[in-house]
Design a protein around this motif. Structure first.
Motif, PDB file in Angstrom:
ATOM      1  N   GLU A  38       0.846  -1.196   0.000  1.00 55.34           N
ATOM      2  CA  GLU A  38       0.000   0.000   0.000  1.00 55.34           C
ATOM      3  C   GLU A  38       0.882   1.246   0.000  1.00 55.34           C
ATOM      4  N   PRO A  39       0.657   2.189  -0.928  1.00 54.20           N
ATOM      5  CA  PRO A  39       1.465   3.416  -0.927  1.00 54.20           C
ATOM      6  C   PRO A  39       1.121   4.284   0.279  1.00 54.20           C
ATOM      7  N   SER A  40       2.035   5.159   0.648  1.00 58.66           N
ATOM      8  CA  SER A  40       1.792   6.039   1.797  1.00 58.66           C
ATOM      9  C   SER A  40       0.684   7.038   1.512  1.00 58.66           C
ATOM     10  N   SER A  41       0.474   7.362   0.233  1.00 61.13           N
ATOM     11  CA  SER A  41      -0.609   8.271  -0.154  1.00 61.13           C
ATOM     12  C   SER A  41      -0.964   8.016  -1.608  1.00 61.13           C
ATOM     13  N   TRP A  42      -2.176   8.434  -1.986  1.00 66.15           N
ATOM     14  CA  TRP A  42      -2.639   8.306  -3.363  1.00 66.15           C
ATOM     15  C   TRP A  42      -2.714   9.692  -3.993  1.00 66.15           C
ATOM     16  N   THR A  43      -2.461   9.772  -5.286  1.00 66.06           N
ATOM     17  CA  THR A  43      -2.520  11.034  -6.014  1.00 66.06           C
ATOM     18  C   THR A  43      -3.803  11.098  -6.822  1.00 66.06           C
ATOM     19  N   SER A  44      -4.572  12.164  -6.627  1.00 64.97           N
ATOM     20  CA  SER A  44      -5.806  12.342  -7.385  1.00 64.97           C
ATOM     21  C   SER A  44      -5.512  13.019  -8.719  1.00 64.97           C
ATOM     22  N   ASP A  45      -6.383  12.794  -9.675  1.00 63.63           N
ATOM     23  CA  ASP A  45      -6.217  13.394 -10.992  1.00 63.63           C
ATOM     24  C   ASP A  45      -6.508  14.895 -10.958  1.00 63.63           C
ATOM     25  N   ALA A  46      -5.885  15.613 -11.882  1.00 63.59           N
ATOM     26  CA  ALA A  46      -6.128  17.038 -12.089  1.00 63.59           C
ATOM     27  C   ALA A  46      -5.950  17.300 -13.576  1.00 63.59           C
ATOM     28  N   VAL A  47      -6.263  18.516 -14.024  1.00 67.21           N
ATOM     29  CA  VAL A  47      -6.053  18.847 -15.434  1.00 67.21           C
ATOM     30  C   VAL A  47      -4.561  18.801 -15.733  1.00 67.21           C
ATOM     31  N   VAL A  48      -4.207  18.076 -16.780  1.00 67.90           N
ATOM     32  CA  VAL A  48      -2.808  17.895 -17.149  1.00 67.90           C
ATOM     33  C   VAL A  48      -2.624  18.286 -18.610  1.00 67.90           C
ATOM     34  N   THR A  49      -1.583  19.056 -18.877  1.00 70.35           N
ATOM     35  CA  THR A  49      -1.219  19.389 -20.247  1.00 70.35           C
ATOM     36  C   THR A  49       0.266  19.127 -20.438  1.00 70.35           C
ATOM     37  N   GLU A  50       0.684  19.072 -21.689  1.00 70.87           N
ATOM     38  CA  GLU A  50       2.099  18.885 -21.989  1.00 70.87           C
ATOM     39  C   GLU A  50       2.925  20.117 -21.627  1.00 70.87           C
ATOM     40  N   PHE A  51       2.261  21.231 -21.334  1.00 74.18           N
ATOM     41  CA  PHE A  51       2.996  22.421 -20.901  1.00 74.18           C
ATOM     42  C   PHE A  51       3.578  22.217 -19.502  1.00 74.18           C
ATOM     43  N   GLY A  52       2.807  21.549 -18.623  1.00 76.31           N
ATOM     44  CA  GLY A  52       3.267  21.352 -17.258  1.00 76.31           C
ATOM     45  C   GLY A  52       3.670  22.670 -16.624  1.00 76.31           C
ATOM     46  N   ASP A  53       4.803  22.658 -15.918  1.00 75.33           N
ATOM     47  CA  ASP A  53       5.332  23.893 -15.338  1.00 75.33           C
ATOM     48  C   ASP A  53       6.693  24.246 -15.933  1.00 75.33           C
ATOM     49  N   ALA A  54       7.006  23.649 -17.096  1.00 76.95           N
ATOM     50  CA  ALA A  54       8.319  23.867 -17.710  1.00 76.95           C
ATOM     51  C   ALA A  54       8.422  25.200 -18.434  1.00 76.95           C
ATOM     52  N   TRP A  55       7.346  25.983 -18.446  1.00 72.53           N
ATOM     53  CA  TRP A  55       7.358  27.271 -19.149  1.00 72.53           C
ATOM     54  C   TRP A  55       7.661  28.445 -18.223  1.00 72.53           C
ATOM     55  N   TYR A  56       7.803  28.183 -16.927  1.00 74.26           N
ATOM     56  CA  TYR A  56       8.143  29.267 -16.012  1.00 74.26           C
ATOM     57  C   TYR A  56       9.139  28.790 -14.960  1.00 74.26           C
ATOM     58  N   THR A  57       9.744  29.764 -14.287  1.00 77.66           N
ATOM     59  CA  THR A  57      10.722  29.502 -13.234  1.00 77.66           C
ATOM     60  C   THR A  57      10.308  30.245 -11.974  1.00 77.66           C
ATOM     61  N   TYR A  58      10.342  29.541 -10.844  1.00 78.39           N
ATOM     62  CA  TYR A  58       9.990  30.161  -9.569  1.00 78.39           C
ATOM     63  C   TYR A  58      11.256  30.450  -8.773  1.00 78.39           C
ATOM     64  N   ASP A  59      11.388  31.691  -8.311  1.00 78.89           N
ATOM     65  CA  ASP A  59      12.532  32.109  -7.512  1.00 78.89           C
ATOM     66  C   ASP A  59      12.170  31.993  -6.035  1.00 78.89           C
ATOM     67  N   PHE A  60      12.793  31.045  -5.337  1.00 83.11           N
ATOM     68  CA  PHE A  60      12.460  30.809  -3.939  1.00 83.11           C
ATOM     69  C   PHE A  60      12.940  31.935  -3.028  1.00 83.11           C
TER      70      PHE A  60
END
Length: 281
Positions: A38-60
């Motif tokens: 049994e995994p420690s948690s399950w991931t629910s579905d969400a809207v997914v595109t091929e863009f993902g988050d690879a089009w921006y950069t976050y500065d911590f």
């Protein structure tokens, strides 16, 4: 995920071409048939595109978001008869006025054309409180997101930033996205339907869909050793048919190919077994 297949990747996260190219459905079947917990948690579905988050950069450090212009994508129009190469060249969040300012550039392959022959630019602003703006790259203009002729949507909702195509769960059109690819590679393309070497990539576009673990942990690598194909990593995913029911059926699933026996793309092959988590298979 039941089998991560970490040996398919180098320490820097890049695909290990030797492992990918030598793996077969038979050699990797043991991972599908192994005992699973049994995994420690399950991931629910969400809207997914091929863009993902690879089009921006976050500065911590500054907690700001900026464009990642090192990546590009190929985008199919909602009408499905034209294409564009695109990249995000500006994305300021928050901008000087606290809102979101962006600029996205396109090289357009119009309907009936086999190469990029036009260009278009999509610049806009979205309030920090949220909203969506849509663009028609054939008309080279913004358009209502409630209309049928939009091709790209830029959205801000709470802390979520997203790009979407007029396809699948995001729209009624027949659009799609292919990428991301490094800009120094995709910039050599003169067409959105064939590679520089003449290979057909018209079937490589993906509609927006719902997903979770499949987007976070992809089942394939692309363009190994300059071969414009998809290669499976034979990861094994666990699918719970009802997370609210402890007695619900759970399946283990493995993608083994994207091609039929003739080598034609767009024919994914998937195999699965019902599993009893924690028990020997």
């Amino acid at each position: 995920m039941a089998a991560e297949q970490a040996d398919f990747y180098n320490d820097d996260g890049s695909a290990n071409a030797s492992v990918f190219l030598n793996a077969t459905a038979d050699s990797e079947s043991e991972h599908l048939m192994a005992s699973m917990s049994e995994p420690s948690s399950w991931t629910s579905d969400a809207v997914v595109t091929e863009f993902g988050d690879a089009w921006y950069t976050y500065d911590f450090q500054t907690h700001t978001v900026s464009a990642n212009s090192d990546n590009g994508w190929l985008l199919r129009a909602g009408e499905s008869d034209s294409y564009a190469r695109m990249r995000v060249n500006q994305f300021d969040y928050p901008s000087a006025d606290g809102d979101v300012d962006f600029a996205i550039d396109f090289d357009v392959q119009p309907s009936g054309a086999s190469q990029f022959t036009q260009s278009a630019s999509f610049a806009g602003n979205i309030p920090a409180s949220g909203g969506e703006v849509c663009f028609d790259f054939n008309g080279k203009s913004t358009t209502g997101c409630d209309t049928a002729n939009w091709d790209l949507k830029v959205g801000v909702q709470g802390r979520s930033l997203y790009l979407r195509s007029n396809s699948g769960v995001s729209g009624d059109g027949d659009g799609g996205v292919f990428g991301p690819m490094a800009w120094n590679e995709i910039s050599t393309y003169t067409s959105a339907t064939t590679t520089p070497g003449g290979g057909d990539i018209s079937t490589h576009y993906s509609a927006d869909t719902t997903g979770g673990v499949f987007s976070d942990s992809s089942w394939y690598a692309y363009n190994l050793q300059g071969q414009h194909q998809l290669w499976p990593n034979y990861r094994v995913y666990l699918i719970d048919t009802d997370t609210t029911d402890d007695q619900s059926t759970v399946y283990a699933l493995q993608v083994t190919s994207y091609y039929n026996d003739a080598g034609t793309s767009g024919h994914p092959r998937v195999r699965w077994v019902e599993v009893d988590l924690g028990a020997e298979q």
